[in-house]
Structure formats: C-alpha cells, structure tokens
Motif scaffolding. Structure first.
Motif, PDB file in Angstrom:
ATOM      1  N   GLY A  76      -6.102  -1.773   6.460  1.00 36.04           N
ATOM      2  CA  GLY A  76      -5.403  -1.533   5.215  1.00 36.04           C
ATOM      3  C   GLY A  76      -4.941  -0.089   5.107  1.00 36.04           C
ATOM      4  N   TYR A  77      -4.711   0.332   3.887  1.00 34.85           N
ATOM      5  CA  TYR A  77      -4.098   1.635   3.617  1.00 34.85           C
ATOM      6  C   TYR A  77      -5.128   2.747   3.465  1.00 34.85           C
ATOM      7  N   SER A  78      -4.844   3.885   4.099  1.00 38.56           N
ATOM      8  CA  SER A  78      -5.651   5.092   3.925  1.00 38.56           C
ATOM      9  C   SER A  78      -4.751   6.196   3.394  1.00 38.56           C
ATOM     10  N   PRO A  79      -4.979   6.660   2.152  1.00 36.00           N
ATOM     11  CA  PRO A  79      -4.135   7.728   1.585  1.00 36.00           C
ATOM     12  C   PRO A  79      -4.404   9.074   2.235  1.00 36.00           C
ATOM     13  N   ALA A  80      -3.503  10.014   2.023  1.00 34.83           N
ATOM     14  CA  ALA A  80      -3.596  11.326   2.661  1.00 34.83           C
ATOM     15  C   ALA A  80      -4.900  12.036   2.330  1.00 34.83           C
ATOM     16  N   ASN A 116      -7.178  -9.036   8.212  1.00 36.27           N
ATOM     17  CA  ASN A 116      -6.437  -7.849   7.796  1.00 36.27           C
ATOM     18  C   ASN A 116      -6.246  -7.815   6.288  1.00 36.27           C
ATOM     19  N   ILE A 117      -5.942  -6.634   5.779  1.00 37.09           N
ATOM     20  CA  ILE A 117      -5.458  -6.445   4.411  1.00 37.09           C
ATOM     21  C   ILE A 117      -3.937  -6.364   4.491  1.00 37.09           C
ATOM     22  N   TRP A 118      -3.229  -7.049   3.583  1.00 33.66           N
ATOM     23  CA  TRP A 118      -1.768  -7.046   3.618  1.00 33.66           C
ATOM     24  C   TRP A 118      -1.194  -6.649   2.266  1.00 33.66           C
ATOM     25  N   PRO A 119      -0.044  -5.967   2.253  1.00 31.00           N
ATOM     26  CA  PRO A 119       0.628  -5.673   0.984  1.00 31.00           C
ATOM     27  C   PRO A 119       1.078  -6.971   0.320  1.00 31.00           C
ATOM     28  N   ASP A 120       1.320  -6.899  -0.967  1.00 33.47           N
ATOM     29  CA  ASP A 120       1.794  -8.043  -1.741  1.00 33.47           C
ATOM     30  C   ASP A 120       3.134  -8.528  -1.186  1.00 33.47           C
ATOM     31  N   TRP A 127       7.199  -8.570   5.296  1.00 32.21           N
ATOM     32  CA  TRP A 127       6.517  -7.411   5.895  1.00 32.21           C
ATOM     33  C   TRP A 127       5.438  -7.863   6.886  1.00 32.21           C
ATOM     34  N   ARG A 128       4.597  -8.782   6.445  1.00 29.83           N
ATOM     35  CA  ARG A 128       3.496  -9.240   7.304  1.00 29.83           C
ATOM     36  C   ARG A 128       4.025  -9.911   8.570  1.00 29.83           C
ATOM     37  N   THR A 129       5.020 -10.777   8.444  1.00 33.32           N
ATOM     38  CA  THR A 129       5.568 -11.482   9.605  1.00 33.32           C
ATOM     39  C   THR A 129       6.130 -10.502  10.626  1.00 33.32           C
ATOM     40  N   THR A 130       6.853  -9.492  10.148  1.00 29.51           N
ATOM     41  CA  THR A 130       7.410  -8.478  11.051  1.00 29.51           C
ATOM     42  C   THR A 130       6.305  -7.763  11.813  1.00 29.51           C
ATOM     43  N   MET A 131       5.253  -7.364  11.119  1.00 30.19           N
ATOM     44  CA  MET A 131       4.158  -6.630  11.759  1.00 30.19           C
ATOM     45  C   MET A 131       3.402  -7.508  12.747  1.00 30.19           C
ATOM     46  N   GLU A 132       3.179  -8.761  12.404  1.00 29.50           N
ATOM     47  CA  GLU A 132       2.458  -9.651  13.316  1.00 29.50           C
ATOM     48  C   GLU A 132       3.279  -9.923  14.578  1.00 29.50           C
ATOM     49  N   ASN A 133       4.590 -10.094  14.430  1.00 29.79           N
ATOM     50  CA  ASN A 133       5.450 -10.310  15.600  1.00 29.79           C
ATOM     51  C   ASN A 133       5.451  -9.083  16.516  1.00 29.79           C
ATOM     52  N   TYR A 134       5.505  -7.909  15.911  1.00 24.96           N
ATOM     53  CA  TYR A 134       5.516  -6.675  16.697  1.00 24.96           C
ATOM     54  C   TYR A 134       4.179  -6.478  17.409  1.00 24.96           C
ATOM     55  N   HIS A 135       3.091  -6.785  16.725  1.00 23.41           N
ATOM     56  CA  HIS A 135       1.755  -6.696  17.321  1.00 23.41           C
ATOM     57  C   HIS A 135       1.680  -7.554  18.586  1.00 23.41           C
TER      58      HIS A 135
END
Length: 323
Positions: A76-80, A116-120, A127-135
C-alpha cells in the motif's frame, strides 16, 4: 566524489547467441552488478500507461492516498513523512504491491504472498488492472534474464526454473515519487545508500537523473557514479541473494538516489526466489580452494532478517540523518 556517468553493459534478450550474452553478462555481474536489458518485449504503451497511472495516484489529495495506507506486510501507500522516519530517506513517497497467493492456496497464508492494498476503483478506474498486467510482464522479463544468469554461472539455462526457486517467486513492485532537493553534505537523500535484498531488481524511470552506484563500498572517500536511463531499456541490478548464491562472485552493489529539485518517478521490481527456497552456495561457485562464504538460509528468513537490519542501519547511520 561523484557526478561521473557510468557506461553499462547492454543485455539483448533478442540475441540468439546465448553463450555470447552469458559471457558479457558474467563480466558485468562481476564488475558492478548493474546492466541494461533491451528487446525485452514490454511495450512502451504499457510502460507509459503505468507511469501515467502512478502519477495519477500520487497527484491525489493526501486524504485519498491515506485510504490505501500500507498494512502490516508493507503493501500500500507510504507517505513521505513515514519514509523519513523508517528509511532515513527524504522527499519520497511510495506505493508497494506484490505477488498474491490464491484464496485456496497455502502460499496465501505466508507473509510474502498476502493480499495487496488497492486504491478505490471509483477514484482510479483501471488502475489495479494496469499494475497487475505490468507486474506479470516484469516477472516474465526477470525469468528470461535468470536463464542467462544461470548460463553465466555455468549452470543449465533452466536451473532457476523450479518450484523451489522461481516458479513461485516473491516479487514486489514499488511506485516511487521523489521531489525536492537532496544534499549529501547534510545527509539528505531521495533514497539513502543500500543494497537490494533479493535476487535482482528491474528498474524503469521517467528519465530524470538521480540513480548513483558505488562499485567499491570500502573505498575512502566513496566514489559515486550516475546511471542514466536509456530509451527502451530497463536498468537491472543484482541483489544480496544472488551475491550469496554466487559465493561473492557476482556483486550486489551499493546504490542511492539524489533528488535534483525535479519531480522524479521510478518503478523498481524486486525479484526473489520462493518463500521456502534454501539460499546456499551454488555448486559451480565453490571448490576445495573456494569454500562457501555464507551459511545456508531459507529465503523468507533471509529477507526478513535483511529488512530488519536495513531499518536499524538507516536509523543509526549518520548518512541518513540531516545535519
């Protein structure tokens, strides 16, 4: 000492002369553990879409990004601000995702294969489909590189193609966004100096310079050299697991990122063997005169150990504290 641009070997996956590829790759792995890979088969359209989707996420208001805040397995997300506290890095935010186990699969119960944690999806459709395909594409390329690495180590090309090694790998992808300005004299970095823990890392960047490597970590003062991006190529570096497997023959090299005031986006893909793989000296890398330098250890135990060590190092090291 820094700012020199380092030329690297180019591994061409379309080269049918695998022996030639293995010879040049072996030299690169012994020299600095970094090289480029070209003709990998990943379309520029997919890569551009992934970077566009990455920017869309990091452009969201902080309150929306925090809805995908990382879980106990760091997905998931880690802020600065969190990066500052944990890693000793500055001006960097990230999003982490990895291989998931199936619901009816025993791997799903192991920490390195958790969901995984995914954005809404209403906020970032597709977004999720793009990332999974790239992975999946990055994993395919890493396995192709692993076949040539096996030949470079005087092993059969399919040596790593087993369930114990790369059939069920631990594979993470990390979206990174750097901003601001680094100042090494004050211990401020986009990403502090480190080696990667796994077998290899495949890196894509947006072309903004920032990555530096130090081929000899014991040299005083350390000499840092920039690694530029090349259109159509990925930057590959070896990790600690492969250094252990090769009995120190291949290098897991110290590297860092300096932010230069521009927004910089990059996406590293970290490949490690399967959870239960035993990391021990490869048969071709030892002899009576060259005994194993590292004790055998299970991959999951080693990655967990290195993760804890790196956190202690970054908290304690003066390099990672602003002055």
């Amino acid at each position: 000492m820094e700012n020199k641009v380092l030329p690297l070997t180019c591994l061409d996956l379309a080269n049918f002369d695998l022996h030639q590829s293995a010879v040049s790759l072996k030299q690169a792995c012994m020299d600095c553990g970094f090289f480029y890979v070209i003709n990998h088969g990943i379309s520029e359209e997919l890569k551009e879409e992934v970077f566009e989707q990455s920017k869309k996420f990091f452009d969201l208001p902080l309150e929306d990004k925090m809805k995908a805040l990382r879980n106990e397995t760091h997905r998931g997300y880690s802020p600065a601000l969190e990066q500052n506290q944990i890693h000793g890095d500055y001006n960097k935010e990230s999003f982490f995702m990895g291989t998931e186990g199936l619901k009816d699969d025993s791997l799903g119960a192991k920490p390195f294969y958790r969901p995984n944690i995914w954005p809404d999806s209403d906020v970032l459709p597709g977004w999720r489909t793009t990332m999974e395909n790239y992975h999946l594409e990055l994993l395919r390329v890493c396995k192709a590189i692993a076949r040539i690495l096996a030949l470079a180590l005087d092993l059969d090309a399919d040596y790593f193609d087993t369930s114990e090694m790369l059939e069920n790998p631990i594979a993470y992808m990390r979206l990174l966004h750097y901003e601001g300005m680094s100042d090494p004299s004050r211990g401020i970095y986009g990403c502090g100096s480190h080696t990667d823990h796994g077998m290899m890392t495949l890196l894509a960047t947006d072309g903004v310079m920032g990555l530096q490597i130090c081929k000899d970590k014991d040299m005083k003062p350390q000499k840092w050299e920039y690694v530029p991006s090349i259109d159509g190529a990925y930057i590959v570096n070896l990790g600690d697991v492969l250094e252990r497997w090769s009995n120190g023959l291949f290098k897991s090299t110290l590297h860092r990122v300096l932010a230069n005031g521009q927004d910089r986006y990059s996406i590293p893909f970290f490949l490690s063997p399967s959870h239960d793989c035993l990391i021990e000296c490869l048969p071709t890398c030892q002899s009576e005169k060259n005994l194993p330098k590292y004790p055998a250890i299970k991959c999951s135990a080693y990655l967990t150990q290195r993760y804890k060590e790196s956190h202690r190092e970054t908290r304690a090291s003066p390099e990672n504290r602003p002055k």
